[in-house]
Write a protein that holds these residues in place. Structure first.
Motif, PDB file in Angstrom:
ATOM      1  N   ARG A  11      -0.563   6.170 -13.765  1.00  0.00           N
ATOM      2  CA  ARG A  11      -0.590   7.173 -12.701  1.00  0.00           C
ATOM      3  C   ARG A  11      -1.496   6.712 -11.551  1.00  0.00           C
ATOM      4  N   LEU A  12      -2.610   6.082 -11.908  1.00  0.00           N
ATOM      5  CA  LEU A  12      -3.497   5.549 -10.869  1.00  0.00           C
ATOM      6  C   LEU A  12      -2.829   4.425 -10.087  1.00  0.00           C
ATOM      7  N   TRP A  13      -2.069   3.611 -10.792  1.00  0.00           N
ATOM      8  CA  TRP A  13      -1.353   2.523 -10.110  1.00  0.00           C
ATOM      9  C   TRP A  13      -0.271   3.080  -9.186  1.00  0.00           C
ATOM     10  N   TYR A  14       0.443   4.125  -9.611  1.00  0.00           N
ATOM     11  CA  TYR A  14       1.445   4.785  -8.772  1.00  0.00           C
ATOM     12  C   TYR A  14       0.798   5.368  -7.509  1.00  0.00           C
ATOM     13  N   ARG A  15      -0.351   5.968  -7.670  1.00  0.00           N
ATOM     14  CA  ARG A  15      -1.022   6.561  -6.512  1.00  0.00           C
ATOM     15  C   ARG A  15      -1.447   5.472  -5.519  1.00  0.00           C
ATOM     16  N   TRP A  16      -1.892   4.342  -6.039  1.00  0.00           N
ATOM     17  CA  TRP A  16      -2.297   3.251  -5.155  1.00  0.00           C
ATOM     18  C   TRP A  16      -1.088   2.670  -4.408  1.00  0.00           C
ATOM     19  N   LYS A  17       0.043   2.543  -5.086  1.00  0.00           N
ATOM     20  CA  LYS A  17       1.232   1.978  -4.456  1.00  0.00           C
ATOM     21  C   LYS A  17       1.895   2.951  -3.477  1.00  0.00           C
ATOM     22  N   SER A  18       1.616   4.232  -3.609  1.00  0.00           N
ATOM     23  CA  SER A  18       2.227   5.214  -2.713  1.00  0.00           C
ATOM     24  C   SER A  18       1.474   5.354  -1.390  1.00  0.00           C
ATOM     25  N   LEU A  19       0.316   4.727  -1.257  1.00  0.00           N
ATOM     26  CA  LEU A  19      -0.437   4.786  -0.003  1.00  0.00           C
ATOM     27  C   LEU A  19       0.256   3.923   1.058  1.00  0.00           C
ATOM     28  N   LYS A  20       0.539   4.515   2.204  1.00  0.00           N
ATOM     29  CA  LYS A  20       1.219   3.804   3.290  1.00  0.00           C
ATOM     30  C   LYS A  20       0.180   3.129   4.196  1.00  0.00           C
ATOM     31  N   LEU A  21      -0.296   1.999   3.721  1.00  0.00           N
ATOM     32  CA  LEU A  21      -1.274   1.217   4.471  1.00  0.00           C
ATOM     33  C   LEU A  21      -0.551   0.390   5.538  1.00  0.00           C
ATOM     34  N   TRP A  23      -0.674  -2.699   6.520  1.00  0.00           N
ATOM     35  CA  TRP A  23      -0.228  -4.055   6.197  1.00  0.00           C
ATOM     36  C   TRP A  23       0.837  -4.105   5.093  1.00  0.00           C
ATOM     37  N   ARG A  24       1.150  -2.968   4.549  1.00  0.00           N
ATOM     38  CA  ARG A  24       2.150  -2.957   3.480  1.00  0.00           C
ATOM     39  C   ARG A  24       3.558  -2.846   4.074  1.00  0.00           C
ATOM     40  N   ARG A  25       4.462  -3.531   3.434  1.00  0.00           N
ATOM     41  CA  ARG A  25       5.880  -3.462   3.818  1.00  0.00           C
ATOM     42  C   ARG A  25       6.704  -2.697   2.788  1.00  0.00           C
ATOM     43  N   ARG A  26       6.066  -2.231   1.732  1.00  0.00           N
ATOM     44  CA  ARG A  26       6.789  -1.547   0.653  1.00  0.00           C
ATOM     45  C   ARG A  26       5.904  -0.445   0.117  1.00  0.00           C
ATOM     46  N   PHE A  27       6.507   0.767  -0.090  1.00  0.00           N
ATOM     47  CA  PHE A  27       5.743   1.933  -0.539  1.00  0.00           C
ATOM     48  C   PHE A  27       6.480   2.610  -1.695  1.00  0.00           C
ATOM     49  N   LEU A  28       5.720   3.106  -2.646  1.00  0.00           N
ATOM     50  CA  LEU A  28       6.276   3.895  -3.744  1.00  0.00           C
ATOM     51  C   LEU A  28       6.454   5.343  -3.276  1.00  0.00           C
ATOM     52  N   VAL A  29       7.648   5.884  -3.529  1.00  0.00           N
ATOM     53  CA  VAL A  29       7.967   7.249  -3.102  1.00  0.00           C
ATOM     54  C   VAL A  29       7.864   8.232  -4.261  1.00  0.00           C
ATOM     55  N   GLY A  30       8.344   7.847  -5.437  1.00  0.00           N
ATOM     56  CA  GLY A  30       8.292   8.760  -6.567  1.00  0.00           C
ATOM     57  C   GLY A  30       8.960   8.173  -7.793  1.00  0.00           C
TER      58      GLY A  30
END
Length: 219
Positions: A11-21, A23-30
């Motif tokens: 869950r912590l990893w999902y939350r980190w990947k869902s942040l729209k930073l 420099w990121r080109r890919r984001f987790l939505v759900g």
């Protein structure tokens, strides 16, 4: 689809990947209840356009993968916001309730007689005794039942012979002059004029083609 418990680390990893930073080109939505993850990434030709993709659970075979209608709508961009876990669980409860109601409806229909069922065989046999005895006595009813079969065999013949010259009793054939004249008339009627020999109205019905004679070929 069955909901599997997610570990705190995941869950912590999902939350980190869902942040729209930036420099990121890919984001987790759900995620869905089967463990599939849904992502958005920038198009290589157009940086302002985001494309959508799904990553299946690594422990699921390709033939067993199921995508819910809500996530299908999001992938096809007919739905702007992704579905939440609560919405997906309520949809599963709705599907289970519909299946239960359909099962109850099938049981009600099965308990009712169907028009496609084979009807019960009818009771064969001809009733020889009148239903309403009326003025018949016990002895007369037995006599009626006994004469029914003979009357059935001789009924037509008695009716033809009885009309005309003399009286004919039950089950008897007229004799004498009356019987002979009636039989003669019946025979003449059977050997009467053939209806196919009657004159026809169309003149073309008597037409007969003549013989064909080939002509001489000129060379």
């Amino acid at each position: 689809m069955s909901s599997k418990p997610t570990s705190p680390l995941r869950r912590l990893w999902y939350r980190w990947k869902s942040l729209k930073l930036p420099w990121r080109r890919r984001f987790l939505v759900g995620t869905d209840l089967s463990g599939n993850t849904y992502w958005e990434f920038k198009d290589a030709l157009n940086a302002h356009r985001f494309r959508r993709i799904v990553h299946y659970s690594p422990g699921t075979h390709y033939s067993d993968i199921q995508i819910s209608p809500q996530w299908h709508q999001w992938l096809r961009k007919t739905r702007p916001d992704p579905p939440s876990i609560t919405e997906q669980q309520s949809d599963l409860a709705r599907q289970a309730r519909l299946k239960h109601l359909a099962h109850l409806a099938d049981q009600r229909w099965a308990s009712k007689p169907s028009l496609l069922d084979r009807p019960a065989p009818a009771q064969q046999g001809v009733e020889t005794v009148p239903r309403d005895p009326g003025g018949y006595g016990k002895g007369q009813l037995e006599g009626v039942a006994g004469r029914t079969e003979a009357d059935g065999r001789m009924g037509v013949r008695n009716a033809v012979v009885g009309v005309g010259d003399g009286e004919v009793g039950d089950g008897e054939v007229g004799e004498g002059v009356g019987g002979e004249s009636a039989g003669k008339r019946l025979k003449e009627k059977e050997e009467g004029e053939d209806p196919w020999k009657r004159q026809r109205g169309g003149p073309s019905e008597e037409f007969q083609p003549g013989a064909w004679t080939p002509g001489v070929v000129k060379r």
